[in-house]
Scaffold this active site. Structure first.
Site, PDB file in Angstrom:
ATOM      1  N   GLU A  96       0.865  -1.173   0.000  1.00 14.66           N
ATOM      2  CA  GLU A  96       0.000   0.000   0.000  1.00 14.66           C
ATOM      3  C   GLU A  96       0.903   1.224   0.000  1.00 14.66           C
ATOM      4  O   GLU A  96       1.733   1.383   0.900  1.00 14.66           O
ATOM      5  CB  GLU A  96      -0.925  -0.011   1.221  1.00 14.66           C
ATOM      6  CG  GLU A  96      -1.856  -1.223   1.219  1.00 14.66           C
ATOM      7  CD  GLU A  96      -2.694  -1.326   2.472  1.00 14.66           C
ATOM      8  OE1 GLU A  96      -3.905  -1.572   2.350  1.00 14.66           O
ATOM      9  OE2 GLU A  96      -2.141  -1.171   3.575  1.00 14.66           O
TER      10      GLU A  96
ATOM     11  N   ASP B  54     -16.518  -4.511  -0.659  1.00 11.10           N
ATOM     12  CA  ASP B  54     -16.086  -4.166   0.696  1.00 11.10           C
ATOM     13  C   ASP B  54     -17.307  -4.148   1.608  1.00 11.10           C
ATOM     14  O   ASP B  54     -18.231  -3.350   1.396  1.00 11.10           O
ATOM     15  CB  ASP B  54     -15.399  -2.801   0.711  1.00 11.10           C
ATOM     16  CG  ASP B  54     -14.170  -2.764  -0.196  1.00 11.10           C
ATOM     17  OD1 ASP B  54     -13.491  -3.802  -0.298  1.00 11.10           O
ATOM     18  OD2 ASP B  54     -13.903  -1.706  -0.789  1.00 11.10           O
TER      19      ASP B  54
END
Length: 247
Positions: free
Chosen positions: A8, A128
């Site tokens: 990330e 999600d």
């Protein structure tokens, strides 16, 4: 099952988010390009890259992402704030193996289905889920559509996979139940990639036995060295099952 070692990126650095908050990143003092190369050296077939600047609408990581794609030697699955078909096509042309779409898939499902037809097996739809609700905009906004109906809307599209995150398990740093991910995996014919469930090597072994789980992302656990990538890759490989001998 495919292990996707995950980076990330925020402001050119490797980070992990605290409880999903962009304003509370955990900074890892590692070189992003060399870390990505290390994934390949360990035997990874793919890696996943999330552009946190992209989630905020910025492009500060673009040059670094291109460098990683060129240098790593394995396909890169890229996610982070895609809002247009042009951006998707631009990154595929730049060498990204797959593009992960979440909010865009909710807001423009017809456009994402068309993208999947134009780029078969290169589009991944992100699902999600937080407290049973489908979330968008980097986990910030609940959607009116259910996760089940959202997944069903892409049944006929030639997606590479569905990426399912149980946000409750991810942000709480708990073992969490695999019920959310296994339940959604049973509702689609697409391969499912799990996120937010691996904190130790045994979690990889557990995932192998859930039907239709084709892979898992591992990020923070690798950075913190709670999971050894080579061990995780070995656990994910298919092993021959014992067979009865007939006389």
């Amino acid at each position: 099952m495919i292990i996707y070692p995950t980076l990330e990126l925020m402001d050119g650095k490797c980070v992990s988010l605290t409880r999903g908050r962009l304003d509370e990143p955990v900074l890892w003092h590692v070189d992003p390009v060399e870390t990505a190369r290390g994934f390949a050296r360990a035997g990874a077939e793919w890696m996943h890259l999330t552009d946190m600047e992209g989630l905020k609408g910025g492009d500060a990581n673009n040059a670094l992402i291109r460098e990683i794609i060129r240098a790593v030697g394995i396909p890169v699955q890229l996610g982070g704030g895609f809002r247009s078909r042009e951006a998707v096509t631009r990154w595929i042309d730049a060498g990204a193996g797959r593009i992960v779409l979440g909010t865009m898939a909710v807001q423009d499902p017809d456009g994402v289905r068309e993208l999947a037809k134009y780029h078969p097996d290169q589009i991944v739809v992100a699902v999600d889920v937080h407290q049973g609700r489908l979330m968008t905009h980097g986990w910030q906004s609940p959607s009116a559509i259910s996760a089940e109906d959202f997944i069903a809307a892409f049944d006929g599209a030639p997606l590479a996979a569905i990426l399912v995150t149980d946000i409750d398990a991810d942000i709480e740093d708990s073992d969490g139940s695999l019920g959310v991910i296994s339940g959604l995996a049973s509702r689609t014919r697409h391969a499912v990639i799990a996120r937010g469930t691996v904190r130790q090597a045994d979690d990889v072994a557990r995932l192998r036995y859930i039907p239709n789980i084709a892979g898992t992302l591992i990020g923070r656990a690798l950075m913190a060295r709670d999971v050894d990538l080579a061990e995780a890759l070995a656990l994910a490989r298919p092993s021959p099952e014992p067979t009865a001998e007939f006389i």
